[in-house]
Design a protein around this motif. Structure first.
Motif, PDB file in Angstrom:
ATOM      1  N   PRO A  75       6.635  -2.441  10.483  1.00 39.21           N
ATOM      2  CA  PRO A  75       6.727  -3.819   9.406  1.00 39.21           C
ATOM      3  C   PRO A  75       5.854  -4.642  10.190  1.00 39.21           C
ATOM      4  CG  PRO A  75       8.550  -3.590   9.813  1.00 39.21           C
ATOM      5  CD  PRO A  75       8.152  -2.523  10.503  1.00 39.21           C
ATOM      6  N   PHE A  76       5.659  -4.771  11.304  1.00 40.13           N
ATOM      7  CA  PHE A  76       4.947  -6.416  11.790  1.00 40.13           C
ATOM      8  C   PHE A  76       3.923  -6.399  12.422  1.00 40.13           C
ATOM      9  CE2 PHE A  76      10.142  -5.884  12.589  1.00 40.13           C
ATOM     10  CZ  PHE A  76      10.161  -7.442  11.953  1.00 40.13           C
ATOM     11  N   GLN A  77       2.961  -7.124  12.144  1.00 38.54           N
ATOM     12  CA  GLN A  77       1.427  -6.808  12.802  1.00 38.54           C
ATOM     13  C   GLN A  77       0.940  -7.620  13.985  1.00 38.54           C
ATOM     14  OE1 GLN A  77      -1.610  -8.794   9.628  1.00 38.54           O
ATOM     15  NE2 GLN A  77      -0.555  -7.381   8.318  1.00 38.54           N
ATOM     16  N   ARG A  78       1.338  -7.001  15.299  1.00 34.49           N
ATOM     17  CA  ARG A  78       2.183  -7.233  17.144  1.00 34.49           C
ATOM     18  C   ARG A  78       0.331  -7.619  16.797  1.00 34.49           C
ATOM     19  NH1 ARG A  78       6.779  -4.636  17.416  1.00 34.49           N
ATOM     20  NH2 ARG A  78       7.324  -2.724  16.311  1.00 34.49           N
ATOM     21  N   GLN A  79      -0.716  -7.423  16.877  1.00 36.06           N
ATOM     22  CA  GLN A  79      -1.618  -8.664  16.919  1.00 36.06           C
ATOM     23  C   GLN A  79      -1.732  -9.405  16.453  1.00 36.06           C
ATOM     24  OE1 GLN A  79      -1.961  -5.567  15.472  1.00 36.06           O
ATOM     25  NE2 GLN A  79      -3.282  -6.052  13.911  1.00 36.06           N
ATOM     26  N   ASN A  80      -1.014 -10.058  15.629  1.00 38.25           N
ATOM     27  CA  ASN A  80      -1.450 -10.623  14.694  1.00 38.25           C
ATOM     28  C   ASN A  80       0.298 -12.415  15.073  1.00 38.25           C
ATOM     29  OD1 ASN A  80      -2.060 -13.211  12.716  1.00 38.25           O
ATOM     30  ND2 ASN A  80      -2.324 -11.478  11.202  1.00 38.25           N
ATOM     31  N   PRO A  81      -0.843 -12.881  16.209  1.00 43.23           N
ATOM     32  CA  PRO A  81       0.346 -14.094  16.780  1.00 43.23           C
ATOM     33  C   PRO A  81       0.628 -15.108  15.564  1.00 43.23           C
ATOM     34  CG  PRO A  81      -2.047 -15.078  16.901  1.00 43.23           C
ATOM     35  CD  PRO A  81      -2.205 -13.751  16.027  1.00 43.23           C
ATOM     36  N   ASN A  82       0.270 -15.138  14.083  1.00 45.08           N
ATOM     37  CA  ASN A  82       0.435 -15.792  13.209  1.00 45.08           C
ATOM     38  C   ASN A  82       1.897 -15.517  12.709  1.00 45.08           C
ATOM     39  OD1 ASN A  82      -1.741 -18.010  13.689  1.00 45.08           O
ATOM     40  ND2 ASN A  82      -2.796 -15.562  12.547  1.00 45.08           N
ATOM     41  N   PHE A 129      12.471 -13.272   4.590  1.00 49.62           N
ATOM     42  CA  PHE A 129      13.387 -12.265   5.798  1.00 49.62           C
ATOM     43  C   PHE A 129      15.158 -13.275   6.440  1.00 49.62           C
ATOM     44  CE2 PHE A 129      15.094 -10.542   9.605  1.00 49.62           C
ATOM     45  CZ  PHE A 129      14.037  -9.958   9.185  1.00 49.62           C
ATOM     46  N   ALA A 130      15.078 -14.273   6.572  1.00 51.85           N
ATOM     47  CA  ALA A 130      15.755 -15.177   6.504  1.00 51.85           C
ATOM     48  C   ALA A 130      17.077 -15.475   5.770  1.00 51.85           C
ATOM     49  CB  ALA A 130      15.401 -16.591   6.867  1.00 51.85           C
ATOM     50  N   LEU A 131      15.940 -15.541   4.288  1.00 56.67           N
ATOM     51  CA  LEU A 131      17.337 -15.864   3.271  1.00 56.67           C
ATOM     52  C   LEU A 131      17.860 -14.577   2.969  1.00 56.67           C
ATOM     53  CD1 LEU A 131      15.093 -18.308   1.365  1.00 56.67           C
ATOM     54  CD2 LEU A 131      17.505 -19.268   3.146  1.00 56.67           C
ATOM     55  N   GLY A 132      16.741 -13.934   2.813  1.00 55.55           N
ATOM     56  CA  GLY A 132      18.006 -12.289   2.152  1.00 55.55           C
ATOM     57  C   GLY A 132      18.367 -11.451   3.019  1.00 55.55           C
ATOM     58  N   SER A 183      10.787 -14.335  16.450  1.00 56.76           N
ATOM     59  CA  SER A 183      10.035 -13.582  16.573  1.00 56.76           C
ATOM     60  C   SER A 183       8.951 -14.101  16.598  1.00 56.76           C
ATOM     61  CB  SER A 183       9.545 -13.505  14.452  1.00 56.76           C
ATOM     62  OG  SER A 183       9.057 -12.829  14.549  1.00 56.76           O
ATOM     63  N   SER A 184       7.670 -13.730  17.214  1.00 53.54           N
ATOM     64  CA  SER A 184       6.078 -14.579  17.483  1.00 53.54           C
ATOM     65  C   SER A 184       4.915 -13.419  16.559  1.00 53.54           C
ATOM     66  CB  SER A 184       5.627 -14.247  18.645  1.00 53.54           C
ATOM     67  OG  SER A 184       6.003 -13.058  19.647  1.00 53.54           O
ATOM     68  N   ASN A 185       5.482 -12.343  15.789  1.00 52.49           N
ATOM     69  CA  ASN A 185       4.722 -11.177  15.327  1.00 52.49           C
ATOM     70  C   ASN A 185       5.174 -11.555  13.867  1.00 52.49           C
ATOM     71  OD1 ASN A 185       6.221  -8.791  17.559  1.00 52.49           O
ATOM     72  ND2 ASN A 185       3.887  -9.313  17.810  1.00 52.49           N
ATOM     73  N   TYR A 186       3.176 -10.755  12.865  1.00 51.75           N
ATOM     74  CA  TYR A 186       3.821 -11.514  11.529  1.00 51.75           C
ATOM     75  C   TYR A 186       4.329 -10.286  10.936  1.00 51.75           C
ATOM     76  CZ  TYR A 186       1.243 -12.209   6.573  1.00 51.75           C
ATOM     77  OH  TYR A 186       0.670 -12.505   5.550  1.00 51.75           O
ATOM     78  N   CYS A 187       4.914 -10.116  10.012  1.00 47.89           N
ATOM     79  CA  CYS A 187       5.619 -10.349   8.744  1.00 47.89           C
ATOM     80  C   CYS A 187       5.580 -11.067   7.545  1.00 47.89           C
ATOM     81  CB  CYS A 187       7.107  -9.688   9.325  1.00 47.89           C
ATOM     82  SG  CYS A 187       7.915  -8.443   8.550  1.00 47.89           S
ATOM     83  N   GLY A 188       4.287  -9.901   6.941  1.00 48.35           N
ATOM     84  CA  GLY A 188       4.313 -10.328   5.819  1.00 48.35           C
ATOM     85  C   GLY A 188       5.411 -10.636   4.340  1.00 48.35           C
ATOM     86  N   VAL A 189       5.196 -10.526   3.383  1.00 53.42           N
ATOM     87  CA  VAL A 189       6.228 -10.657   1.907  1.00 53.42           C
ATOM     88  C   VAL A 189       7.151  -9.531   1.682  1.00 53.42           C
ATOM     89  CG1 VAL A 189       7.073 -11.864  -0.410  1.00 53.42           C
ATOM     90  CG2 VAL A 189       5.243 -12.938   1.039  1.00 53.42           C
ATOM     91  N   GLY A 190       5.961  -8.939   1.617  1.00 50.06           N
ATOM     92  CA  GLY A 190       6.686  -6.921   1.170  1.00 50.06           C
ATOM     93  C   GLY A 190       6.924  -6.320   2.507  1.00 50.06           C
ATOM     94  N   ASP A 191       7.207  -7.033   3.527  1.00 53.30           N
ATOM     95  CA  ASP A 191       7.849  -6.548   4.485  1.00 53.30           C
ATOM     96  C   ASP A 191       8.898  -6.528   4.812  1.00 53.30           C
ATOM     97  OD1 ASP A 191       5.522  -4.324   5.156  1.00 53.30           O
ATOM     98  OD2 ASP A 191       4.267  -5.375   6.475  1.00 53.30           O
ATOM     99  N   SER A 192       8.847  -8.326   5.003  1.00 54.70           N
ATOM    100  CA  SER A 192      10.111  -8.195   5.067  1.00 54.70           C
ATOM    101  C   SER A 192      11.078  -8.860   3.699  1.00 54.70           C
ATOM    102  CB  SER A 192      10.179 -10.391   5.256  1.00 54.70           C
ATOM    103  OG  SER A 192       9.587 -10.490   6.385  1.00 54.70           O
TER     104      SER A 192
END
Length: 261
Positions: free
Chosen positions: A9-16, A25-28, A96-105
């Motif tokens: 679920p994490f785009q490890r190459q994307n630092p944003n 993720f947090a609220l859920g 966390s330092s990896n991008y995780c979008g809404v759907g994956d979260s």
């Protein structure tokens, strides 16, 4: 044909960081403990068990010393759910330092909530089927499975948090740019955070009082790491670090369990 490497679920190459993704993720995860508490106190767990043709009793959920209208074991489980949710919310916002979008979260939130709903249903069914009445103080009402589950939970959360926080500090040091973290827990196994997650997950399941459920959950979660998470990270690390990753695997041959796997 070569098989496509598993994608996590994490785009490890994307630092944003995806702010909406991190928020969901947090609220859920923070919402999980209140959901499980409602299952215990509103009779939803008992009704769900009845729909499945299984026994459940609201009386036994609330019997004995506990907190906020719950008996000892439901109290302990709800506390574990809350700690795990806080742990993940903290990780999402501060670690966390990896991008995780809404759907994956959202998928991660639903997965964790589903596993905990199963734990809650198992706990209610196990309490109802138990031949041992809830007597004495809170601590006296807990059996060896609850104490063992609590120990595994504490150990797992500690391993997960320490390993991921230490890795973040390692990466922040400019001197370590382009290096693989092989310090601390990362010098013992290659995926100490996965080991931590597995341990606290099994700890919660064991606290329900069901050995069968604990064994099934442990096998299922390990399979996810074995066939998904570990190959996905290994593929990413081999692509990014090449010979450094191969050398690290030689120096740290165990993936999760020292000397075993």
């Amino acid at each position: 044909m070569s098989s496509k490497p598993p994608q996590g679920p994490f785009q490890r190459q994307n630092p944003n960081i995806s702010v909406p993704g991190a928020a969901i993720f947090a609220l859920g995860r923070l919402a999980d403990a209140p959901l499980q508490y409602a299952l215990f106190t509103q009779g939803w767990a008992v009704r769900s068990l009845a729909a499945l043709g299984l026994r459940g009793s609201n009386v036994l959920v609330t019997a004995g010393p506990g907190v906020a209208g719950l008996g000892p074991i439901p109290t302990l489980l709800t506390g574990m759910y809350a700690v795990a949710g806080l742990r993940h919310a903290y990780w999402s916002v501060f670690t966390s330092s990896n991008y995780c979008g809404v759907g994956d979260s959202l998928q991660i939130v639903i997965y964790n909530a589903t596993i905990n709903v199963i734990n809650t249903l198992v706990a209610v069914h196990t309490l109802t089927s138990s031949t041992n009445p809830v007597l004495g103080s809170f601590t006296e009402s807990l059996g060896w499975k609850q104490w063992a589950g609590l120990a595994l939970f504490a150990l797992g959360v500690s391993l997960e948090m320490i390993s991921e926080n230490s890795r973040k500090q390692f990466k922040k040091d400019p001197k370590n740019k382009g290096k693989i973290d092989d310090t601390g827990l990362w010098s013992i196994v290659r995926h100490p955070n996965y080991l931590g997650y597995l341990l606290w997950r099994v700890g919660i399941s064991l606290t329900t009082g069901s050995l069968v459920s604990s064994a099934v959950l442990a096998s299922f979660q390990f399979a996810i790491f074995f066939f998904g998470g570990i190959p996905e990270i290994s593929n990413y690390m081999a692509t990014k670090y090449d010979a450094k990753w191969a050398d690290y695997k030689k120096r740290v041959p165990s993936a999760m369990f020292p000397g075993i796997f």
